[in-house]
Design an enzyme around this catalytic site. Structure first.
Site, PDB file in Angstrom:
ATOM      1  N   LEU A 132      -6.608 -11.067   4.417  1.00  0.00           N
ATOM      2  CA  LEU A 132      -7.004 -10.744   5.796  1.00  0.00           C
ATOM      3  C   LEU A 132      -8.449 -11.097   6.112  1.00  0.00           C
ATOM      4  O   LEU A 132      -8.855 -11.081   7.277  1.00  0.00           O
ATOM      5  CB  LEU A 132      -6.765  -9.261   6.071  1.00  0.00           C
ATOM      6  CG  LEU A 132      -5.284  -8.878   6.159  1.00  0.00           C
ATOM      7  CD1 LEU A 132      -5.133  -7.380   6.271  1.00  0.00           C
ATOM      8  CD2 LEU A 132      -4.610  -9.575   7.333  1.00  0.00           C
ATOM      9  N   GLY A 189       0.838  -1.202   0.000  1.00  0.00           N
ATOM     10  CA  GLY A 189       0.000   0.000   0.000  1.00  0.00           C
ATOM     11  C   GLY A 189       0.870   1.248   0.000  1.00  0.00           C
ATOM     12  O   GLY A 189       2.105   1.178  -0.004  1.00  0.00           O
ATOM     13  N   TYR A 204     -17.011   3.190   5.780  1.00  0.00           N
ATOM     14  CA  TYR A 204     -15.550   3.160   5.965  1.00  0.00           C
ATOM     15  C   TYR A 204     -15.186   3.728   7.336  1.00  0.00           C
ATOM     16  O   TYR A 204     -14.445   3.092   8.103  1.00  0.00           O
ATOM     17  CB  TYR A 204     -14.881   3.972   4.840  1.00  0.00           C
ATOM     18  CG  TYR A 204     -13.403   4.220   5.047  1.00  0.00           C
ATOM     19  CD1 TYR A 204     -12.477   3.188   4.927  1.00  0.00           C
ATOM     20  CD2 TYR A 204     -12.929   5.495   5.357  1.00  0.00           C
ATOM     21  CE1 TYR A 204     -11.115   3.422   5.119  1.00  0.00           C
ATOM     22  CE2 TYR A 204     -11.574   5.741   5.546  1.00  0.00           C
ATOM     23  CZ  TYR A 204     -10.676   4.702   5.430  1.00  0.00           C
ATOM     24  OH  TYR A 204      -9.328   4.942   5.624  1.00  0.00           O
ATOM     25  N   ALA A 246      -5.656  -1.998   4.857  1.00  0.00           N
ATOM     26  CA  ALA A 246      -7.012  -1.509   5.147  1.00  0.00           C
ATOM     27  C   ALA A 246      -7.874  -1.665   3.911  1.00  0.00           C
ATOM     28  O   ALA A 246      -7.348  -1.784   2.801  1.00  0.00           O
ATOM     29  CB  ALA A 246      -6.974  -0.034   5.553  1.00  0.00           C
ATOM     30  N   TYR A 247      -9.167  -1.655   4.129  1.00  0.00           N
ATOM     31  CA  TYR A 247     -10.125  -1.532   3.013  1.00  0.00           C
ATOM     32  C   TYR A 247     -10.337  -0.029   2.854  1.00  0.00           C
ATOM     33  O   TYR A 247     -10.985   0.598   3.694  1.00  0.00           O
ATOM     34  CB  TYR A 247     -11.430  -2.252   3.366  1.00  0.00           C
ATOM     35  CG  TYR A 247     -12.457  -2.189   2.262  1.00  0.00           C
ATOM     36  CD1 TYR A 247     -12.707  -3.292   1.454  1.00  0.00           C
ATOM     37  CD2 TYR A 247     -13.172  -1.012   2.024  1.00  0.00           C
ATOM     38  CE1 TYR A 247     -13.647  -3.224   0.431  1.00  0.00           C
ATOM     39  CE2 TYR A 247     -14.105  -0.938   1.001  1.00  0.00           C
ATOM     40  CZ  TYR A 247     -14.338  -2.047   0.215  1.00  0.00           C
ATOM     41  OH  TYR A 247     -15.267  -1.975  -0.796  1.00  0.00           O
ATOM     42  N   THR A 248      -9.745   0.557   1.809  1.00  0.00           N
ATOM     43  CA  THR A 248      -9.734   2.027   1.695  1.00  0.00           C
ATOM     44  C   THR A 248     -10.651   2.570   0.590  1.00  0.00           C
ATOM     45  O   THR A 248     -10.621   3.768   0.315  1.00  0.00           O
ATOM     46  CB  THR A 248      -8.290   2.538   1.452  1.00  0.00           C
ATOM     47  OG1 THR A 248      -7.743   1.842   0.325  1.00  0.00           O
ATOM     48  CG2 THR A 248      -7.412   2.317   2.657  1.00  0.00           C
ATOM     49  N   THR A 270      -8.181   6.923  10.683  1.00  0.00           N
ATOM     50  CA  THR A 270      -8.567   7.942   9.697  1.00  0.00           C
ATOM     51  C   THR A 270      -9.333   9.127  10.285  1.00  0.00           C
ATOM     52  O   THR A 270     -10.031   8.983  11.304  1.00  0.00           O
ATOM     53  CB  THR A 270      -9.459   7.269   8.614  1.00  0.00           C
ATOM     54  OG1 THR A 270      -9.987   8.255   7.753  1.00  0.00           O
ATOM     55  CG2 THR A 270     -10.631   6.519   9.231  1.00  0.00           C
TER      56      THR A 270
END
Ligand SMILES: NC(=O)c1ccc[n+]([C@@H]2O[C@H](COP(=O)([O-])OP(=O)(O)OC[C@H]3O[C@@H](n4cnc5c(N)ncnc54)[C@H](OP(=O)(O)O)[C@@H]3O)[C@@H](O)[C@H]2O)c1
Length: 284
Positions: free
Chosen positions: A36, A10, A124, A59-61, A100
């Site tokens: 993951l 990432g 998110y 992360a799931y971004t 975040t």
């Protein structure tokens, strides 16, 4: 130190891999090494490596897609970090995790403090907040760095999108009523390395907790775009538009400037001014 990095490819993960590799024994994992979503493998992977620190840069971004992929976003942003933190607690190693500005609703009129009440407005943001709460509950050796508006030379980010659009269009509308702090992934990685290098595991419980870590200063997306085009010498005509003119599935916080005072006070580190880092990045 032995350090295990999740999300090695990432924006932040790849900067971490480059920096940590200079001084430490590092193993990085990507989705191919371990998905993951299968969080049952997380414990054995960490145990096998016996790290001094685990850093979770995965992360799931995909902020808008998360509105419809709730379960997947929750698995990656909440359940997986919780499993990492639980194992770190059992092994008594450090755990560094990222969160975040989207945990806040964006209604503040001064930079957010770590003690301010979160109130996420998107899936998110909610899954990242659930992740924060879970990792803190699971592991007393946890440091969370909340960041915002991350970009890197490579990756799907605002800077690269603007540069691409500047070559495709003569005119561009960019939102001017959302404010935040552009953060170069490399600067965040450098601060992360300073934090773990200056923290003894025995003392970790004294400094554990949430810290805000973003580029210094603030701007709007419009101001960010204007600086990108000026530094990159692009002559596209830029129009200021409002949030209502650019609807997105996930609402964005109007104001997500994060005070970095605690990071500076406790660890003596700060990220450079956002314009300075942007100029260095675009010069490359
Ligand atoms: N980007 C931003 O503007 C921003 C703003 C605020 C906070 N943050 C936080 O900062 C941290 C780092 O963000 P970033 O911008 O560096 O993220 P990124 O570039 O999107 O990288 C995320 C990483 O997570 C990995 N990942 C995603 N799904 C996975 C899965 N199922 N299994 C294993 N790995 C998976 C990705 O691997 P693949 O590439 O293999 O899919 C990728 O390496 C995250 O915690 C993020 O929430 C980011």
């Amino acid at each position: 130190m032995r350090i295990l990095v999740f999300g090695k490819n990432g924006q932040v993960g790849s900067a971490l891999m480059a920096l940590l590799g200079e001084q430490h024994e590092v193993r990085g994992l990507d989705q191919e090494d371990m998905d993951l979503v299968q969080s049952s493998q997380i414990e054995s992977t960490i145990r096998d490596y016996q790290p001094d620190w685990v850093i979770n840069a995965s992360a799931y971004t995909a902020v808008d897609r998360a509105e419809t992929e709730v379960e997947l976003a929750d698995a990656i942003n909440h359940l997986a970090p919780a499993a990492m933190a639980k194992t770190c607690a059992a092994l008594n190693c450090g755990f560094l995790h990222y969160s975040t500005d989207y945990v806040f609703d964006g209604s503040a009129e001064r930079p957010y403090l770590e003690s301010d009440e979160p109130n996420p407005q998107s899936v998110y943001g909610s899954t990242k907040l659930a992740g924060e709460q879970a990792v803190m509950a699971e592991c007393p050796n946890t440091i969370i760095l909340r960041t915002a508006w991350v970009y890197a030379e490579q990756g799907a980010n605002f800077v690269n999108t603007m540069l691409r659009l500047a070559d495709e269009r003569d005119e561009l509308g960019v939102v001017s009523d959302q404010f935040g702090s552009p953060t170069l992934a490399y600067d965040l990685a450098r601060v992360s390395v300073s934090v773990i290098e200056s923290t003894q595991i025995e003392n970790l419980a004294n400094v554990a907790g949430i810290y805000h870590a973003t580029g210094s200063g603030m701007t709007s997306w419009f101001g960010f775009a204007r600086e990108i085009f000026s530094l990159a010498d692009k002559s596209v005509k830029l129009n200021a538009i409002n949030t209502e003119d650019y609807p997105t599935p996930a609402p964005r916080p109007h104001y997500s400037v994060l005070s970095n005072e605690k990071l500076q006070r406790v660890f003596g580190v700060a990220l450079p001014a956002w314009q300075e880092s942007l100029a260095k990045t675009l010069k490359k």
